[in-house]
Motif scaffolding. Structure first.
Motif, PDB file in Angstrom:
ATOM      1  N   LEU A 188      15.275 -15.307 -16.478  1.00  0.00           N
ATOM      2  CA  LEU A 188      15.219 -15.782 -15.224  1.00  0.00           C
ATOM      3  C   LEU A 188      15.890 -16.922 -15.076  1.00  0.00           C
ATOM      4  O   LEU A 188      16.000 -17.441 -13.722  1.00  0.00           O
ATOM      5  CB  LEU A 188      14.276 -15.447 -14.440  1.00  0.00           C
ATOM      6  CG  LEU A 188      13.902 -13.764 -14.330  1.00  0.00           C
ATOM      7  CD1 LEU A 188      12.670 -13.691 -13.401  1.00  0.00           C
ATOM      8  CD2 LEU A 188      14.818 -12.925 -13.552  1.00  0.00           C
TER       9      LEU A 188
ATOM     10  N   PHE B 213      10.900 -19.716  -8.553  1.00  0.00           N
ATOM     11  CA  PHE B 213      11.076 -19.342  -7.062  1.00  0.00           C
ATOM     12  C   PHE B 213      11.521 -18.009  -6.913  1.00  0.00           C
ATOM     13  O   PHE B 213      10.990 -17.366  -6.124  1.00  0.00           O
ATOM     14  CB  PHE B 213      12.513 -20.166  -6.949  1.00  0.00           C
ATOM     15  CG  PHE B 213      12.230 -21.605  -7.000  1.00  0.00           C
ATOM     16  CD1 PHE B 213      11.881 -22.267  -5.735  1.00  0.00           C
ATOM     17  CD2 PHE B 213      12.375 -22.520  -8.003  1.00  0.00           C
ATOM     18  CE1 PHE B 213      11.539 -23.880  -5.610  1.00  0.00           C
ATOM     19  CE2 PHE B 213      12.442 -23.995  -7.828  1.00  0.00           C
ATOM     20  CZ  PHE B 213      11.714 -24.408  -6.727  1.00  0.00           C
ATOM     21  N   ILE B 214      12.039 -17.406  -8.046  1.00  0.00           N
ATOM     22  CA  ILE B 214      12.371 -15.615  -8.123  1.00  0.00           C
ATOM     23  C   ILE B 214      11.038 -14.975  -8.013  1.00  0.00           C
ATOM     24  O   ILE B 214      10.865 -14.030  -6.927  1.00  0.00           O
ATOM     25  CB  ILE B 214      13.476 -15.454  -8.908  1.00  0.00           C
ATOM     26  CG1 ILE B 214      14.650 -16.167  -9.116  1.00  0.00           C
ATOM     27  CG2 ILE B 214      13.837 -13.946  -9.293  1.00  0.00           C
ATOM     28  CD1 ILE B 214      15.457 -16.203 -10.376  1.00  0.00           C
TER      29      ILE B 214
ATOM     30  N   LEU C 280       8.041 -15.975  -7.165  1.00  0.00           N
ATOM     31  CA  LEU C 280       7.431 -16.115  -5.880  1.00  0.00           C
ATOM     32  C   LEU C 280       7.940 -15.272  -4.772  1.00  0.00           C
ATOM     33  O   LEU C 280       7.227 -14.858  -3.997  1.00  0.00           O
ATOM     34  CB  LEU C 280       7.500 -17.656  -5.612  1.00  0.00           C
ATOM     35  CG  LEU C 280       6.294 -18.570  -5.992  1.00  0.00           C
ATOM     36  CD1 LEU C 280       6.294 -20.116  -5.619  1.00  0.00           C
ATOM     37  CD2 LEU C 280       4.918 -18.141  -5.498  1.00  0.00           C
ATOM     38  N   SER C 281       9.181 -15.277  -4.710  1.00  0.00           N
ATOM     39  CA  SER C 281       9.871 -14.715  -3.739  1.00  0.00           C
ATOM     40  C   SER C 281       9.473 -12.993  -3.975  1.00  0.00           C
ATOM     41  O   SER C 281       9.062 -12.619  -2.886  1.00  0.00           O
ATOM     42  CB  SER C 281      11.388 -14.534  -3.815  1.00  0.00           C
ATOM     43  OG  SER C 281      11.632 -15.924  -3.594  1.00  0.00           O
ATOM     44  N   TYR C 282       9.572 -12.476  -4.809  1.00  0.00           N
ATOM     45  CA  TYR C 282       9.318 -11.072  -5.180  1.00  0.00           C
ATOM     46  C   TYR C 282       7.673 -10.857  -4.830  1.00  0.00           C
ATOM     47  O   TYR C 282       7.208  -9.820  -4.396  1.00  0.00           O
ATOM     48  CB  TYR C 282       9.438 -10.644  -6.407  1.00  0.00           C
ATOM     49  CG  TYR C 282      10.912 -10.179  -6.465  1.00  0.00           C
ATOM     50  CD1 TYR C 282      11.527  -8.768  -6.230  1.00  0.00           C
ATOM     51  CD2 TYR C 282      12.011 -11.087  -6.505  1.00  0.00           C
ATOM     52  CE1 TYR C 282      12.788  -8.722  -6.267  1.00  0.00           C
ATOM     53  CE2 TYR C 282      13.458 -10.731  -6.477  1.00  0.00           C
ATOM     54  CZ  TYR C 282      13.602  -9.448  -6.480  1.00  0.00           C
ATOM     55  OH  TYR C 282      15.041  -9.312  -6.146  1.00  0.00           O
TER      56      TYR C 282
ATOM     57  N   ALA D 255       5.872 -12.680  -3.042  1.00  0.00           N
ATOM     58  CA  ALA D 255       5.715 -12.607  -1.255  1.00  0.00           C
ATOM     59  C   ALA D 255       6.181 -11.358  -0.777  1.00  0.00           C
ATOM     60  O   ALA D 255       5.451 -10.985   0.059  1.00  0.00           O
ATOM     61  CB  ALA D 255       6.457 -13.792  -0.685  1.00  0.00           C
ATOM     62  N   ALA D 256       7.009 -10.889  -1.300  1.00  0.00           N
ATOM     63  CA  ALA D 256       7.724  -9.522  -0.745  1.00  0.00           C
ATOM     64  C   ALA D 256       6.524  -8.421  -1.186  1.00  0.00           C
ATOM     65  O   ALA D 256       6.068  -7.647  -0.001  1.00  0.00           O
ATOM     66  CB  ALA D 256       8.843  -9.143  -1.245  1.00  0.00           C
TER      67      ALA D 256
ATOM     68  N   ALA E 259       3.574  -9.085   1.437  1.00  0.00           N
ATOM     69  CA  ALA E 259       3.742  -8.470   2.934  1.00  0.00           C
ATOM     70  C   ALA E 259       3.717  -6.865   2.818  1.00  0.00           C
ATOM     71  O   ALA E 259       3.315  -6.698   3.694  1.00  0.00           O
ATOM     72  CB  ALA E 259       5.452  -9.138   3.111  1.00  0.00           C
ATOM     73  N   ALA E 260       4.505  -6.210   1.865  1.00  0.00           N
ATOM     74  CA  ALA E 260       4.487  -4.847   1.918  1.00  0.00           C
ATOM     75  C   ALA E 260       3.068  -4.211   1.730  1.00  0.00           C
ATOM     76  O   ALA E 260       3.033  -3.380   2.566  1.00  0.00           O
ATOM     77  CB  ALA E 260       5.526  -4.363   0.893  1.00  0.00           C
TER      78      ALA E 260
END
Lengths: 70, 242
Positions: free
Chosen positions: A5, A11-12, A14-16, A18-19, A22-23
């Motif tokens: 990656l 960063f990538i 952490l983004s996934y 966080a998603a 959330a879900a």
């Protein structure tokens, strides 16, 4: 896999992450809330409390036919 | 089944009970396909692998506005048509919309740091999305503050409709002002500027997020109806005890 990656993998991921939080968080909130509400409603109905519409529906419903011995 | 039929909460609950498992299954299937396509999608020639944040950030940002749009239609339903489920729909959507907006802000920051060199900039796009997030929180607080659902519904509906002015500001902020954020690259008059290899996973992920929204919204509406029934029974019990 993570190295693929590139330099900004953190960063990538952490983004996934966080998603996913959330879900899953929203799903858990909805499911647990539903369970809690159903239990509360069942407890109230067990105390003999019914909605006005449910009472009038029960009044209007035809009586259940009695079983006749054969 | 028409909208009028769905005005009956009992009928709505029956329909929701049938739809939710199918929608949940569709959501899982779409996420599985979407994530498989994301893994196989190419890196961007400028952004490298960081472009993969787009497949989360963009759907979250779209849904943050779509959810507010649903709330705006519901607000009209409350004020104009007095549909019994309109306020239920708006109230159930607010926490979901707030979460998608928070996710768009967080993933935007995480994408911005490596690409722009900063987590946050007070530019038009970022600030208007932050305003949307604050609107969601304000509406949730308003519903919780006013105990009578009818009064709360009217107040919230008016505030929701006032807040809709922010939606075109979010959408066109990148065209109207100088911002760090890139202009629209999918919904354009001259067509998307993204290569199909990236557009396809993005579209599938957007559908997956939309299916998730539909599932969660129906389930949250079902909960809201149950909450109101419990409140009504509580009031009946209190009245009988007097």
């Amino acid at each position: 896999m993570i190295a693929a990656l590139g330099p900004y993998a953190g960063f990538i991921l952490l983004s996934y992450g966080a998603a996913a939080v959330a879900a899953l968080g929203l799903t858990l909130w909805v499911v647990l809330d539903h369970r809690r509400l159903q239990n509360t409603l069942a407890a109230l109905e067990a105390r003999g409390l019914t909605r006005r519409s449910a009472r009038s529906a029960a009044r209007l419903a035809p009586e259940t036919p009695q079983e006749t011995p054969t | 089944m028409s909208l009028v039929d769905l005005a009956n909460p009992t009928r709505f609950l029956a329909l929701a009970g049938r739809l939710i498992p199918w929608l949940a299954g569709l959501t899982l299937a779409l996420f599985a396909i979407g994530l498989a396509l994301v893994i196989r999608s190419p890196a961007d020639y400028l952004q490298g692998e960081t472009v993969r944040i787009m497949y989360i950030h963009v759907p979250a940002a779209w849904l943050s506005m779509l959810t507010y749009g649903i709330m705006a239609v519901s607000a009209l339903g409350t004020l104009v048509w007095r549909h019994p489920l309109a306020d239920v729909a708006a109230r159930a959507a607010a926490p979901i919309g707030a979460t998608f907006t928070a996710l768009a802000l967080v993933t935007g920051s995480l994408w911005g740091r490596p690409m722009w060199g900063t987590y946050w900039e007070w530019d038009a796009r970022l600030t208007s999305v932050l305003v949307l997030f604050i609107m969601y929180l304000g509406l949730i607080a308003l519903w919780r503050t006013i105990e009578d659902p009818t009064r709360g519904a009217r107040a919230a509906a008016i505030l929701i409709l006032v807040g809709t002015v922010n939606l075109p500001i979010i959408k066109f902020s990148v065209d109207w002002w100088n911002t760090l954020h890139q202009p629209a690259s999918v919904f354009r008059i001259d067509g998307p500027t993204i290569d199909t290899a990236m557009l396809l996973p993005l579209a599938v992920m957007a559908f997956a997020f939309t299916a998730l929204l539909a599932t969660l919204h129906l389930a949250a509406m079902r909960n809201e109806i149950l909450r109101r029934r419990i409140r009504a029974l509580g009031l009946t019990a209190a009245g009988a005890a007097r």
